[in-house]
Design a protein around this motif. Structure first.
Motif, PDB file in Angstrom:
ATOM      1  N   VAL A   1      24.581  46.584  43.778  1.00  0.00           N
ATOM      2  CA  VAL A   1      24.612  48.007  44.082  1.00  0.00           C
ATOM      3  C   VAL A   1      25.784  48.642  43.339  1.00  0.00           C
ATOM      4  O   VAL A   1      26.911  48.174  43.440  1.00  0.00           O
ATOM      5  CB  VAL A   1      24.752  48.258  45.601  1.00  0.00           C
ATOM      6  CG1 VAL A   1      24.867  49.738  45.882  1.00  0.00           C
ATOM      7  CG2 VAL A   1      23.572  47.664  46.346  1.00  0.00           C
ATOM      8  N   GLN A   2      25.505  49.675  42.593  1.00  0.00           N
ATOM      9  CA  GLN A   2      26.552  50.410  41.889  1.00  0.00           C
ATOM     10  C   GLN A   2      26.719  51.761  42.571  1.00  0.00           C
ATOM     11  O   GLN A   2      25.842  52.613  42.509  1.00  0.00           O
ATOM     12  CB  GLN A   2      26.173  50.604  40.418  1.00  0.00           C
ATOM     13  CG  GLN A   2      27.212  51.369  39.605  1.00  0.00           C
ATOM     14  CD  GLN A   2      28.536  50.646  39.523  1.00  0.00           C
ATOM     15  OE1 GLN A   2      28.594  49.470  39.207  1.00  0.00           O
ATOM     16  NE2 GLN A   2      29.617  51.351  39.831  1.00  0.00           N
ATOM     17  N   ALA A   3      27.834  51.928  43.278  1.00  0.00           N
ATOM     18  CA  ALA A   3      28.072  53.188  43.967  1.00  0.00           C
ATOM     19  C   ALA A   3      28.209  54.313  42.948  1.00  0.00           C
ATOM     20  O   ALA A   3      28.808  54.136  41.889  1.00  0.00           O
ATOM     21  CB  ALA A   3      29.329  53.084  44.818  1.00  0.00           C
ATOM     22  N   VAL A   4      27.636  55.460  43.278  1.00  0.00           N
ATOM     23  CA  VAL A   4      27.699  56.629  42.409  1.00  0.00           C
ATOM     24  C   VAL A   4      28.651  57.626  43.034  1.00  0.00           C
ATOM     25  O   VAL A   4      28.492  58.020  44.189  1.00  0.00           O
ATOM     26  CB  VAL A   4      26.304  57.258  42.229  1.00  0.00           C
ATOM     27  CG1 VAL A   4      26.398  58.510  41.359  1.00  0.00           C
ATOM     28  CG2 VAL A   4      25.339  56.249  41.611  1.00  0.00           C
ATOM     29  N   ASN A   5      29.662  58.021  42.289  1.00  0.00           N
ATOM     30  CA  ASN A   5      30.657  58.953  42.802  1.00  0.00           C
ATOM     31  C   ASN A   5      30.132  60.387  42.788  1.00  0.00           C
ATOM     32  O   ASN A   5      29.096  60.685  42.192  1.00  0.00           O
ATOM     33  CB  ASN A   5      31.941  58.857  41.973  1.00  0.00           C
ATOM     34  CG  ASN A   5      32.690  57.564  42.225  1.00  0.00           C
ATOM     35  OD1 ASN A   5      33.111  57.287  43.346  1.00  0.00           O
ATOM     36  ND2 ASN A   5      32.859  56.755  41.190  1.00  0.00           N
TER      37      ASN A   5
ATOM     38  N   GLY B   1      39.587  61.034  46.494  1.00  0.00           N
ATOM     39  CA  GLY B   1      38.614  60.201  47.180  1.00  0.00           C
ATOM     40  C   GLY B   1      38.514  58.819  46.547  1.00  0.00           C
ATOM     41  O   GLY B   1      38.476  57.797  47.246  1.00  0.00           O
ATOM     42  N   LYS B   2      38.485  58.789  45.226  1.00  0.00           N
ATOM     43  CA  LYS B   2      38.423  57.504  44.533  1.00  0.00           C
ATOM     44  C   LYS B   2      39.679  56.683  44.809  1.00  0.00           C
ATOM     45  O   LYS B   2      39.601  55.472  45.052  1.00  0.00           O
ATOM     46  CB  LYS B   2      38.267  57.733  43.030  1.00  0.00           C
ATOM     47  CG  LYS B   2      36.904  58.269  42.607  1.00  0.00           C
ATOM     48  CD  LYS B   2      36.857  58.519  41.110  1.00  0.00           C
ATOM     49  CE  LYS B   2      35.509  59.045  40.648  1.00  0.00           C
ATOM     50  NZ  LYS B   2      35.479  59.307  39.191  1.00  0.00           N
ATOM     51  N   SER B   3      40.845  57.325  44.781  1.00  0.00           N
ATOM     52  CA  SER B   3      42.092  56.590  45.017  1.00  0.00           C
ATOM     53  C   SER B   3      42.185  56.084  46.450  1.00  0.00           C
ATOM     54  O   SER B   3      42.838  55.066  46.710  1.00  0.00           O
ATOM     55  CB  SER B   3      43.303  57.461  44.684  1.00  0.00           C
ATOM     56  OG  SER B   3      43.410  58.566  45.568  1.00  0.00           O
ATOM     57  N   ASP B   4      41.528  56.774  47.394  1.00  0.00           N
ATOM     58  CA  ASP B   4      41.507  56.318  48.786  1.00  0.00           C
ATOM     59  C   ASP B   4      40.404  55.302  49.039  1.00  0.00           C
ATOM     60  O   ASP B   4      40.303  54.749  50.145  1.00  0.00           O
ATOM     61  CB  ASP B   4      41.326  57.505  49.742  1.00  0.00           C
ATOM     62  CG  ASP B   4      42.647  58.171  50.091  1.00  0.00           C
ATOM     63  OD1 ASP B   4      43.706  57.586  49.812  1.00  0.00           O
ATOM     64  OD2 ASP B   4      42.611  59.287  50.658  1.00  0.00           O
TER      65      ASP B   4
ATOM     66  N   GLN C   1      34.297  61.650  49.415  1.00  0.00           N
ATOM     67  CA  GLN C   1      34.741  62.556  48.359  1.00  0.00           C
ATOM     68  C   GLN C   1      34.278  63.980  48.644  1.00  0.00           C
ATOM     69  O   GLN C   1      35.018  64.944  48.422  1.00  0.00           O
ATOM     70  CB  GLN C   1      34.214  62.074  47.011  1.00  0.00           C
ATOM     71  CG  GLN C   1      34.823  60.753  46.557  1.00  0.00           C
ATOM     72  CD  GLN C   1      34.071  60.104  45.415  1.00  0.00           C
ATOM     73  OE1 GLN C   1      33.371  60.773  44.659  1.00  0.00           O
ATOM     74  NE2 GLN C   1      34.195  58.784  45.289  1.00  0.00           N
ATOM     75  N   PHE C   2      33.047  64.105  49.184  1.00  0.00           N
ATOM     76  CA  PHE C   2      32.572  65.438  49.550  1.00  0.00           C
ATOM     77  C   PHE C   2      33.388  66.009  50.715  1.00  0.00           C
ATOM     78  O   PHE C   2      33.721  67.200  50.723  1.00  0.00           O
ATOM     79  CB  PHE C   2      31.094  65.428  49.934  1.00  0.00           C
ATOM     80  CG  PHE C   2      30.639  66.771  50.425  1.00  0.00           C
ATOM     81  CD1 PHE C   2      30.359  67.790  49.516  1.00  0.00           C
ATOM     82  CD2 PHE C   2      30.575  67.053  51.778  1.00  0.00           C
ATOM     83  CE1 PHE C   2      30.018  69.054  49.959  1.00  0.00           C
ATOM     84  CE2 PHE C   2      30.218  68.317  52.223  1.00  0.00           C
ATOM     85  CZ  PHE C   2      29.934  69.321  51.311  1.00  0.00           C
ATOM     86  N   ALA C   3      33.704  65.176  51.697  1.00  0.00           N
ATOM     87  CA  ALA C   3      34.517  65.648  52.831  1.00  0.00           C
ATOM     88  C   ALA C   3      35.860  66.177  52.341  1.00  0.00           C
ATOM     89  O   ALA C   3      36.354  67.201  52.835  1.00  0.00           O
ATOM     90  CB  ALA C   3      34.716  64.518  53.835  1.00  0.00           C
ATOM     91  N   TYR C   4      36.443  65.517  51.359  1.00  0.00           N
ATOM     92  CA  TYR C   4      37.696  65.982  50.779  1.00  0.00           C
ATOM     93  C   TYR C   4      37.484  67.316  50.051  1.00  0.00           C
ATOM     94  O   TYR C   4      38.289  68.242  50.176  1.00  0.00           O
ATOM     95  CB  TYR C   4      38.231  64.956  49.779  1.00  0.00           C
ATOM     96  CG  TYR C   4      38.841  63.705  50.366  1.00  0.00           C
ATOM     97  CD1 TYR C   4      38.679  63.352  51.704  1.00  0.00           C
ATOM     98  CD2 TYR C   4      39.589  62.851  49.568  1.00  0.00           C
ATOM     99  CE1 TYR C   4      39.240  62.207  52.223  1.00  0.00           C
ATOM    100  CE2 TYR C   4      40.166  61.693  50.080  1.00  0.00           C
ATOM    101  CZ  TYR C   4      39.979  61.374  51.409  1.00  0.00           C
ATOM    102  OH  TYR C   4      40.552  60.226  51.922  1.00  0.00           O
TER     103      TYR C   4
ATOM    104  N   LYS D   1      43.659  54.098  58.451  1.00  0.00           N
ATOM    105  CA  LYS D   1      44.012  53.885  57.051  1.00  0.00           C
ATOM    106  C   LYS D   1      42.763  54.009  56.191  1.00  0.00           C
ATOM    107  O   LYS D   1      41.681  53.571  56.603  1.00  0.00           O
ATOM    108  CB  LYS D   1      44.621  52.495  56.855  1.00  0.00           C
ATOM    109  CG  LYS D   1      45.959  52.280  57.507  1.00  0.00           C
ATOM    110  CD  LYS D   1      46.467  50.876  57.229  1.00  0.00           C
ATOM    111  CE  LYS D   1      47.835  50.639  57.864  1.00  0.00           C
ATOM    112  NZ  LYS D   1      48.335  49.259  57.578  1.00  0.00           N
ATOM    113  N   PRO D   2      42.892  54.574  54.988  1.00  0.00           N
ATOM    114  CA  PRO D   2      41.736  54.639  54.093  1.00  0.00           C
ATOM    115  C   PRO D   2      41.396  53.244  53.567  1.00  0.00           C
ATOM    116  O   PRO D   2      42.233  52.336  53.630  1.00  0.00           O
ATOM    117  CB  PRO D   2      42.200  55.558  52.970  1.00  0.00           C
ATOM    118  CG  PRO D   2      43.689  55.436  52.965  1.00  0.00           C
ATOM    119  CD  PRO D   2      44.081  55.214  54.396  1.00  0.00           C
TER     120      PRO D   2
END
Length: 275
Positions: A38-42, A168-171, A178-181, A209-210
């Motif tokens: 599975v490749q997560a899509v940002n 979002g990526k760093s967390d 990322q959308f919530a951010y 913690k993230p």
């Protein structure tokens, strides 16, 4: 930059940290089989970004058609002067000034350039001094210009979207986080005070913690959304929390970390769907 005030009573779903175990169970249920690739899509994937634009537009403009909002402008009586454009640039919160300055840089003789002195004077206030009576009409005219449209797109990305996705990526959170951010930065700004994005994240860190720090993604996002709701309730114009309760909470509860379609949600009592 700021969200529209509440238009109508919302149906609140309300999911607290006590519901985390159930949410975690759902996340496990929808997880791929062991060994599956599975490749997560940002969220910065073009298709995901389009979804994000539509979701924010449902809260900001009661529509999924975000591309029709370049011309939008009104004073929504939230103390921020005029709110306008695809992401709610405000004459009182500096981002509208930066947008019109960018437009002048790219097209010096544009119809809004003459308002720059007034925009500098009203920055930080709700005043219309020097803008009325023709600013709203001229904004609508400028919105037909593809140069101004691209300026809006670029400022939205620079000030709101790109910082949200990067954090979002760093967390270590996926597209939903990322959308919530992103939605939080749109409404509250990317500052460090208590009710800005930085303050919201700091408040969440007192509870969880993230993933990048070894935390559970569901637990972290619930803590972040709890802190977001608290921040929204500090201001009357943002006190309707349905864009969290009957949208982001629902997707989190369902374990939809990748913000995959179909998506169904409610904002201010109105129902929306992306197939």
């Amino acid at each position: 930059m700021e969200a529209r005030p509440t238009r109508r009573n919302a149906l609140l779903l309300g999911l607290s940290l006590a519901a985390v175990p159930a949410a975690a169970t759902l996340a496990t249920r929808f997880a791929p089989a062991a060994g599956a690739a599975v490749q997560a899509v940002n969220l910065d994937d073009p298709a995901k970004k389009e979804i994000a634009m539509k979701i924010v537009c449902s809260a900001e403009n009661s529509s999924l058609d975000w591309k029709s909002q370049y011309k939008y402008i009104e004073d929504i009586d939230d103390g921020r002067g005029y709110t306008a454009g695809i992401i709610g640039f405000c004459s009182g919160t500096h981002d509208m000034l930066e947008l019109v300055e960018l437009y002048k840089t790219r097209k010096s003789g544009n119809i809004l350039a003459k308002y720059l002195p007034a925009l500098r004077n009203v920055d930080g206030s709700d005043s219309h001094a020097g803008l009325d009576p023709n600013y709203t009409k001229d904004w609508a005219t400028a919105a037909k210009d593809t140069v101004f449209q691209q300026c809006q797109n670029d400022e939205r990305d620079r000030v709101y979207f790109n910082p949200a996705v990067s954090r979002g990526k760093s967390d270590g959170v996926r597209a939903l986080g990322q959308f919530a951010y992103y939605d939080a930065i749109v409404m509250h700004g990317d500052g460090s005070d208590g009710t800005s994005f930085g303050g919201i994240r700091k408040r969440a860190l007192t509870k969880a913690k993230p993933p990048a720090q070894g935390g559970n993604e569901t637990t972290w996002l619930n803590a972040f959304l709890d802190a977001r709701v608290w921040a929204m309730k500090q201001e009357e114009a943002h006190s309707d929390t349905s864009r969290v309760d009957t949208a982001q909470r629902v997707w989190l509860r369902n374990g939809n970390f990748d913000l995959n379609t179909p998506l169904d949600w409610k904002v201010y009592g109105d129902s929306y769907h992306i197939g």
